[in-house]
Design an enzyme around this catalytic site. Structure first.
Site, PDB file in Angstrom:
ATOM      1  N   ASP A 293      16.292 -47.425   3.515  1.00 57.02           N
ATOM      2  CA  ASP A 293      15.998 -46.463   2.799  1.00 57.02           C
ATOM      3  C   ASP A 293      15.885 -45.301   3.792  1.00 57.02           C
ATOM      4  O   ASP A 293      15.868 -45.536   4.900  1.00 57.02           O
ATOM      5  CB  ASP A 293      14.602 -46.190   2.046  1.00 57.02           C
ATOM      6  CG  ASP A 293      14.450 -45.388   0.823  1.00 57.02           C
ATOM      7  OD1 ASP A 293      15.275 -44.335   0.917  1.00 57.02           O
ATOM      8  OD2 ASP A 293      13.615 -45.487  -0.014  1.00 57.02           O
TER       9      ASP A 293
HETATM   10  C1  NOJ Z   1      14.400 -41.889  -0.692  1.00 57.02           C
HETATM   11  C2  NOJ Z   1      14.168 -42.662  -1.736  1.00 57.02           C
HETATM   12  O1  NOJ Z   1      13.109 -43.666  -1.569  1.00 57.02           O
HETATM   13  C3  NOJ Z   1      15.527 -43.426  -2.092  1.00 57.02           C
HETATM   14  O2  NOJ Z   1      15.210 -43.813  -3.647  1.00 57.02           O
HETATM   15  C4  NOJ Z   1      16.486 -42.631  -2.053  1.00 57.02           C
HETATM   16  O3  NOJ Z   1      17.760 -43.129  -2.819  1.00 57.02           O
HETATM   17  C5  NOJ Z   1      16.792 -41.893  -0.839  1.00 57.02           C
HETATM   18  N1  NOJ Z   1      15.429 -41.064  -0.441  1.00 57.02           N
HETATM   19  C6  NOJ Z   1      17.975 -41.032  -0.799  1.00 57.02           C
HETATM   20  O4  NOJ Z   1      17.946 -39.853  -1.358  1.00 57.02           O
END
Ligand code: NOJ
Length: 761
Positions: A293
């Site tokens: 993430d």
């Molecule tokens: C953080 C989020 O937790 C995740 O779900 C997302 O896909 C990413 N950012 C990218 O935007």
């Protein structure tokens, strides 16, 4: 040198192109594996690490405009072949610009994969995922993901960071809006439907995209619902409740997984070898790749798990994290770690190979520009079919929570209706959160929807301001709690109206990432407004707009009608109008329990009995309870009314004895006992009376949607076999344990019609 490079690239591409063609199944899998191997052999260590590096976008839609600092570095890195993927590049033209750099300027011309959070649509938005789950309509949910793929792929995107398959029981956590609710069985089926929808039957088609099961794992169990918080769950909860939707996504062929921000029992998910290498890649045979993430590799340091970014890099790679999203860790440290002998290059080959494989499967080596057809983009975006489907699932997602005295549906003429509430006139909040490529103000508001039914007199009062300013996705939402202007006007206008429609709830950005709340009441002065209007007119229909369960005890006690309308996306107002006027008979059922107050949270239907359950309560206080409110939710999982009514009778089992290789049929008769044609989600729950670990009071194990005309009835049946009742036992295995079971069938998790059976040794 230049000529050599071009010749070299052509050779590489030729090798690559030969097989990507149409062959399917095992043969093409082997062919792709071979191509990945030969490509890896041509790559330098730095280029392989480059494939494992993902940056966020920085280009204007009209062309590259790298800014100073890290943007300029990123730009250079793309040219040097040190980037494998970009996220947040949002138009066919912008993708084309960047893809050209990767294909035409780098030594090997390996195309990038372009990711975006396409969570519930691109430009044309469907309901937020939690709302969609309330439809229980797997076909419609699959179609919704299909449409999101069609629209986003026309904008250059070939990878979505969806579906989020985190189970959550805690409405304080803002990301419940992005999931499928609290139930593992339903969540697994929805995970499968969404993966199928995004990826279609042929991933190499121009309008299918790679999906991503996230967040691996247990992010939905963040302590006290606080975003990014610590998670501590036992083996049984992890395997029985949290992991199955991920397994379902893997079985459905999802191409990527994303790990999660949280630590789990002391180990951050990003550095968790058991989860990523042992379970996912080995036991589950997952052959796609794992992306971190955002920044989670770097966050290993803040977690107090790694001493610096270099150590974090090593930990993440060893644990099986293939791609680095925005930590700048792999590109900085991985090559040295390999050269120092701290990381075996084989691990880099494996990770880069997994990423290249998905690129081959997408057909990017055949045509890296196939998602960048500007004409197609124009034709596809917001077309009629997308809007029709968005309306269809929006109607199906609405849940009727209360309808005393059949106040609903409303007559289409002759009524004098007052609409109250800022949200009724809001064209942005109904879009919900996670809509990175859509525009503000593009939803049909409730007022607009209602006004298409012009035969009634409709007037409007916004009431007091609820949300201050124009919040964006980074700001906290500011709520007005003192300026009462507007309450009096709304109250005066409500006197003598036939019906008052009060549209209340949350701002569209009040749920989603970073949006935890400790309070689940109606924000700001909305409760005060509601009670003030109620004093002069009791004929209130409360239309709720929210991304999570709210605590609406007062409303339930006092108001005749309550409609849960979530954040329904682009077609919001039309869907709500169709339901209020009875053109669509509501059929949605809750997929998260609604608490009586926030103190009951986490609250979920498939809880354990405890050693001192309610059923055994004697006099006094020594049983599992609260002294100020009972243990029951306000509205339970699976609950939802219709304008008609249904009866459940005559439960039958084909036999009371199940053996390990036989099956039981359980059936009952469903009758439409009301005056409207209606659709009911018939639900089957099973309780395992004794287990090698303590067992939930009941668990959903089947459901069917049945439409009946007034007076009509139908026998509905379900099959129960060993698979239906197995669970992750004390032996750390999925097993069906012999013993007695109870089966319930009904219209919610409170179903009372029951029968018993036994599984023999
Ligand atoms: C953080 C989020 O937790 C995740 O779900 C997302 O896909 C990413 N950012 C990218 O935007």
């Amino acid at each position: 040198m230049k000529n050599y490079t071009t010749l070299f690239k052509i050779l590489v591409l030729l090798t690559v192109i030969i097989s990507c063609e149409s062959s399917t199944g095992k043969k093409s899998k082997i062919a792709i594996d071979k191509k990945v191997d030969s490509l890896l052999r041509l790559m330098t260590l730095e280029e392989k690490i480059g494939q494992m590096n993902q940056y966020t976008g920085f280009f204007d839609p009209t062309g590259p405009s790298p800014k100073a600092g890290s943007d300029a570095t990123k730009y250079k890195h793309i040219e040097q072949g040190l980037v494998g993927s970009m996220l947040n590049v949002k138009s066919a033209e912008a993708v084309l610009e960047i893809q050209k750099i990767a294909v035409e300027k780098t030594r090997l011309g390996i195309p990038l994969i372009f990711a975006l959070d396409v969570i519930h649509g691109q430009k044309t938005l469907a309901p937020v995922p939690l709302a969609e789950s309330a439809s229980w309509d797997l076909k419609a949910i699959e179609q919704s993901a299909r449409n999101a793929a069609i629209e986003s792929s026309a904008q250059g995107i070939n990878w979505t960071f969806a579906p989020m398959v985190d189970i959550s029981r805690d409405a304080r956590w803002g990301r419940v809006m992005e999931g499928a609710g609290e139930d593992t069985y339903l969540g697994s089926l929805i995970a499968t439907a969404r993966v199928k929808g995004f990826q279609g039957d042929d991933l190499s088609a121009h309008n299918t995209i790679a999906a991503c099961a996230k967040h691996f794992v247990a992010y939905g169990f963040a302590e006290s619902g606080r975003e990014y918080n610590t998670v501590d769950v036992g083996t049984s909860t992890l395997h029985n409740f949290i992991l199955p939707p991920f397994k379902a996504a893997a079985d459905a062929g999802v191409k990527t997984f994303m790990n999660s921000f949280n630590d789990l029992n002391g180990i951050p998910a990003t550095a968790n070898t058991y989860l990523q290498r042992e379970l996912l890649k080995k036991e589950w045979n997952f052959d796609g790749f794992v992306v971190s993430d955002w920044g989670t590799i770097a966050e290993l340091v803040a977690h107090t798990y790694a001493k610096d970014l270099e150590e974090a890099t090593k930990m993440a790679v060893l644990a099986g994290n293939d791609m680095d999203m925005q930590s700048f860790a792999y590109v900085k440290h991985l090559a040295n770690l390999v050269k120092d002998g701290q990381v075996d290059e084989v691990l880099v080959d494996e990770a880069a190979g997994r990423i290249l494989k998905v690129k081959f499967e997408l057909g990017l080596f055949n045509d890296p520009y196939k998602y960048c057809d500007l004409e197609r983009e124009k034709e596809v975006l917001g077309n009629k079919k997308l809007h029709a489907d968005a309306l269809d699932i929006a109607k199906k997602s609405i849940v009727l929570l209360k309808n005393e005295g059949q106040l609903l549906p409303l007559k289409k003429e002759g009524l004098d209706i007052l609409v109250v509430g800022e949200l009724a006139n809001d064209k942005t909040s109904p879009l919900g959160n996670w809509r990175v490529a859509s525009k503000d103000g593009t939803a049909i508001s409730v007022l607009e929807g209602l006004n298409t039914y012009t035969n009634n007199r409709i007037s409007y009062q916004p009431g007091p301001k609820v949300f201050e300013g124009k919040p964006n996705s980074r700001d906290e939402i500011k709520i007005n709690t003192s300026d009462r202007t507007g309450i009096k006007k709304a109250v005066n206008a409500a006197k003598n109206k036939d019906v008052v429609l009060m549209v209340l709830g949350e701002h569209g950005l009040q749920s989603g990432e970073g949006r935890s709340r400790t309070n689940l009441d109606l924000p700001g002065l909305q409760q005060e407004l509601l009670e003030a209007v109620y004093k002069v007119n009791k004929n209130i229909v409360l239309v709720l707009m929210n991304g999570r369960p709210l605590a609406i005890n007062w409303a339930d006690e006092h108001l005749p009608a309550i409609v849960e309308a979530w954040q329904l996306g682009t077609q919001s107002g039309n869907a709500i109008a169709e339901v209020l006027y009875g053109d669509y008979n509501p059929s949605g059922k809750l997929t998260m329990s609604f608490p009586k107050n926030v103190g009951q949270v986490p609250i979920y239907y498939n809880h354990k009995t405890t050693g001192r359950p309610v059923l055994k309560k004697g006099k006094g206080v020594y049983w599992s309870h609260y002294s100020d409110v009972d243990n029951e939710p306000l509205y339970e999982f699976g609950f939802g009314l219709s304008y008609t009514s249904f009866s459940y009778e005559d439960i039958k089992l084909s036999t009371n004895y199940l053996s390990k290789d036989s099956a039981i049929q359980v059936s009952c008769t469903l009758k439409n006992t009301g005056n409207y044609t209606g659709k009911e989600v018939v639900q089957m729950y099973i309780q395992d009376l004794v287990g090698s670990t303590t067992r939930p009071v009941r668990e959903l194990k089947g459901f069917e949607m049945v439409t009946l005309k007034p007076g009509e009835s139908k026998e509905v049946s379900f099959t129960i076999d060993k698979e239906t009742i197995q669970y992750y036992t004390v032996n750390n295995k999925w097993e069906a344990e012999p013993g007695d079971f109870k089966v319930y069938i009904g219209g919610s998790s409170n179903a009372s019609l029951s029968a018993s059976f036994n599984l023999a040794e």
